[in-house]
Design an enzyme around this catalytic site. Structure first.
Site, PDB file in Angstrom:
ATOM      1  N   GLY A 136     -33.726 -60.400  35.264  1.00  0.00           N
ATOM      2  CA  GLY A 136     -33.048 -60.205  36.432  1.00  0.00           C
ATOM      3  C   GLY A 136     -33.890 -59.104  37.250  1.00  0.00           C
ATOM      4  O   GLY A 136     -33.378 -58.559  38.140  1.00  0.00           O
ATOM      5  N   PRO A 177     -40.954 -57.856  44.450  1.00  0.00           N
ATOM      6  CA  PRO A 177     -41.029 -57.946  46.110  1.00  0.00           C
ATOM      7  C   PRO A 177     -42.054 -58.971  46.359  1.00  0.00           C
ATOM      8  O   PRO A 177     -43.223 -58.769  45.663  1.00  0.00           O
ATOM      9  CB  PRO A 177     -41.371 -56.562  46.529  1.00  0.00           C
ATOM     10  CG  PRO A 177     -40.581 -55.789  45.288  1.00  0.00           C
ATOM     11  CD  PRO A 177     -41.082 -56.557  43.858  1.00  0.00           C
ATOM     12  N   LEU A 178     -42.125 -59.733  47.389  1.00  0.00           N
ATOM     13  CA  LEU A 178     -42.976 -60.639  47.612  1.00  0.00           C
ATOM     14  C   LEU A 178     -44.165 -59.932  48.537  1.00  0.00           C
ATOM     15  O   LEU A 178     -45.380 -60.481  48.448  1.00  0.00           O
ATOM     16  CB  LEU A 178     -42.624 -61.887  48.539  1.00  0.00           C
ATOM     17  CG  LEU A 178     -41.700 -62.687  47.810  1.00  0.00           C
ATOM     18  CD1 LEU A 178     -40.909 -63.766  48.727  1.00  0.00           C
ATOM     19  CD2 LEU A 178     -42.273 -63.386  46.656  1.00  0.00           C
ATOM     20  N   VAL A 179     -43.935 -59.002  49.200  1.00  0.00           N
ATOM     21  CA  VAL A 179     -44.681 -58.152  49.998  1.00  0.00           C
ATOM     22  C   VAL A 179     -44.992 -56.715  49.182  1.00  0.00           C
ATOM     23  O   VAL A 179     -44.173 -55.999  48.950  1.00  0.00           O
ATOM     24  CB  VAL A 179     -44.387 -57.878  51.470  1.00  0.00           C
ATOM     25  CG1 VAL A 179     -45.410 -57.149  52.501  1.00  0.00           C
ATOM     26  CG2 VAL A 179     -43.808 -59.184  52.089  1.00  0.00           C
ATOM     27  N   GLY A 180     -46.457 -56.524  49.028  1.00  0.00           N
ATOM     28  CA  GLY A 180     -46.861 -55.181  48.434  1.00  0.00           C
ATOM     29  C   GLY A 180     -47.891 -54.650  49.099  1.00  0.00           C
ATOM     30  O   GLY A 180     -48.808 -55.056  50.002  1.00  0.00           O
ATOM     31  N   GLY A 219     -51.601 -53.172  48.345  1.00  0.00           N
ATOM     32  CA  GLY A 219     -52.744 -53.246  47.839  1.00  0.00           C
ATOM     33  C   GLY A 219     -53.601 -51.831  48.112  1.00  0.00           C
ATOM     34  O   GLY A 219     -53.703 -51.284  49.217  1.00  0.00           O
ATOM     35  N   ASP A 268     -49.697 -52.200  44.270  1.00  0.00           N
ATOM     36  CA  ASP A 268     -50.454 -52.769  43.361  1.00  0.00           C
ATOM     37  C   ASP A 268     -51.631 -51.901  43.326  1.00  0.00           C
ATOM     38  O   ASP A 268     -52.366 -51.366  44.463  1.00  0.00           O
ATOM     39  CB  ASP A 268     -50.964 -54.017  44.011  1.00  0.00           C
ATOM     40  CG  ASP A 268     -51.980 -54.755  43.292  1.00  0.00           C
ATOM     41  OD1 ASP A 268     -51.756 -55.373  42.328  1.00  0.00           O
ATOM     42  OD2 ASP A 268     -53.146 -54.530  43.491  1.00  0.00           O
ATOM     43  N   TYR A 290     -59.968 -48.767  40.482  1.00  0.00           N
ATOM     44  CA  TYR A 290     -60.187 -48.301  41.831  1.00  0.00           C
ATOM     45  C   TYR A 290     -60.359 -47.083  42.146  1.00  0.00           C
ATOM     46  O   TYR A 290     -60.535 -46.430  43.038  1.00  0.00           O
ATOM     47  CB  TYR A 290     -58.858 -48.757  42.718  1.00  0.00           C
ATOM     48  CG  TYR A 290     -58.406 -50.215  42.510  1.00  0.00           C
ATOM     49  CD1 TYR A 290     -59.142 -51.092  42.174  1.00  0.00           C
ATOM     50  CD2 TYR A 290     -57.027 -50.652  43.222  1.00  0.00           C
ATOM     51  CE1 TYR A 290     -58.676 -52.428  42.170  1.00  0.00           C
ATOM     52  CE2 TYR A 290     -56.618 -51.751  43.054  1.00  0.00           C
ATOM     53  CZ  TYR A 290     -57.581 -52.998  42.807  1.00  0.00           C
ATOM     54  OH  TYR A 290     -57.078 -54.257  42.475  1.00  0.00           O
ATOM     55  N   LYS A 331     -53.834 -52.848  36.385  1.00  0.00           N
ATOM     56  CA  LYS A 331     -54.641 -53.714  35.828  1.00  0.00           C
ATOM     57  C   LYS A 331     -55.571 -53.237  34.815  1.00  0.00           C
ATOM     58  O   LYS A 331     -55.935 -51.848  34.874  1.00  0.00           O
ATOM     59  CB  LYS A 331     -55.404 -54.466  36.633  1.00  0.00           C
ATOM     60  CG  LYS A 331     -54.543 -55.378  37.809  1.00  0.00           C
ATOM     61  CD  LYS A 331     -55.501 -55.706  39.115  1.00  0.00           C
ATOM     62  CE  LYS A 331     -54.481 -55.812  40.201  1.00  0.00           C
ATOM     63  NZ  LYS A 331     -54.238 -54.880  40.814  1.00  0.00           N
ATOM     64  N   HIS A 365     -57.467 -57.228  34.731  1.00  0.00           N
ATOM     65  CA  HIS A 365     -57.998 -57.288  35.947  1.00  0.00           C
ATOM     66  C   HIS A 365     -58.858 -58.742  36.233  1.00  0.00           C
ATOM     67  O   HIS A 365     -58.619 -59.432  37.448  1.00  0.00           O
ATOM     68  CB  HIS A 365     -58.857 -56.112  36.325  1.00  0.00           C
ATOM     69  CG  HIS A 365     -58.892 -55.724  37.721  1.00  0.00           C
ATOM     70  ND1 HIS A 365     -58.530 -54.638  38.196  1.00  0.00           N
ATOM     71  CD2 HIS A 365     -59.416 -56.578  38.798  1.00  0.00           C
ATOM     72  CE1 HIS A 365     -58.841 -54.644  39.470  1.00  0.00           C
ATOM     73  NE2 HIS A 365     -59.417 -55.604  39.713  1.00  0.00           N
TER      74      HIS A 365
END
Length: 159
Positions: free
Chosen positions: A51, A55-58, A60, A85, A90, A119, A152
């Site tokens: 459930g 979200p499809l847009v993130g 980075g 993300d 990083y 990651k 990663h």
């Protein structure tokens, strides 16, 4: 800073329009249904088993520069992004966490509204290293949980 927010809003609006055109295909036995995010107009995929809303847009955060990462995360979340993300490799997860915590403290959204992906780096693939690496990420982000923890790259490197 106002100009930066305007650009962020413009980018968010364009990405949202593009994401609305995406119809995600179900993966194996997971049912994916397009929906809106709980606290945002950003399109999301409803993960059938849990459930949860992915979200499809993130945003980075790779190569996000020191000193601006927290502000970029805050601006993105204020603009309606609900997916962040990041990755330990990083080197900016503490700043990403600063940005998330600032937005939560301001009441823009709640932690449950944000999907945080991080990651596992290649040198930590061995079973005995995974937990410590994940706990370090959680500590750096200042969060209690991740929504998704990925390997990663599927290439192990010597520890």
């Amino acid at each position: 800073q106002a100009a930066g927010r305007s650009v962020a809003m413009n980018v968010a609006e364009r990405l949202t329009r593009l994401a609305r055109q995406v119809v995600p295909a179900p993966v194996s036995s997971v049912t994916a249904t397009p929906v809106q995010s709980a606290s945002s107009s950003t399109p999301a995929v409803l993960l059938g088993r849990t459930g949860d809303r992915l979200p499809l847009v993130g945003l980075g955060t790779w190569k996000a520069e020191a000193g601006v990462t927290a502000t970029a995360v805050q601006d993105a979340l204020r603009a309606g992004y609900r997916h962040i993300d990041c990755a330990s490799d990083y080197g900016n997860e503490s700043e990403v966490g600063d940005g998330i915590r600032a937005v939560l403290a301001a009441g823009v959204c709640s932690r449950s509204d944000i999907w945080v992906t991080s990651k596992l780096w290649n040198t930590y693939h061995r079973k005995e290293h995974v937990r410590a690496a994940c706990e370090r990420t959680l500590s750096d982000l200042g969060l209690d949980y991740l929504d998704l923890y990925l390997i990663h790259f599927p290439i192990s490197l010597k520890f």
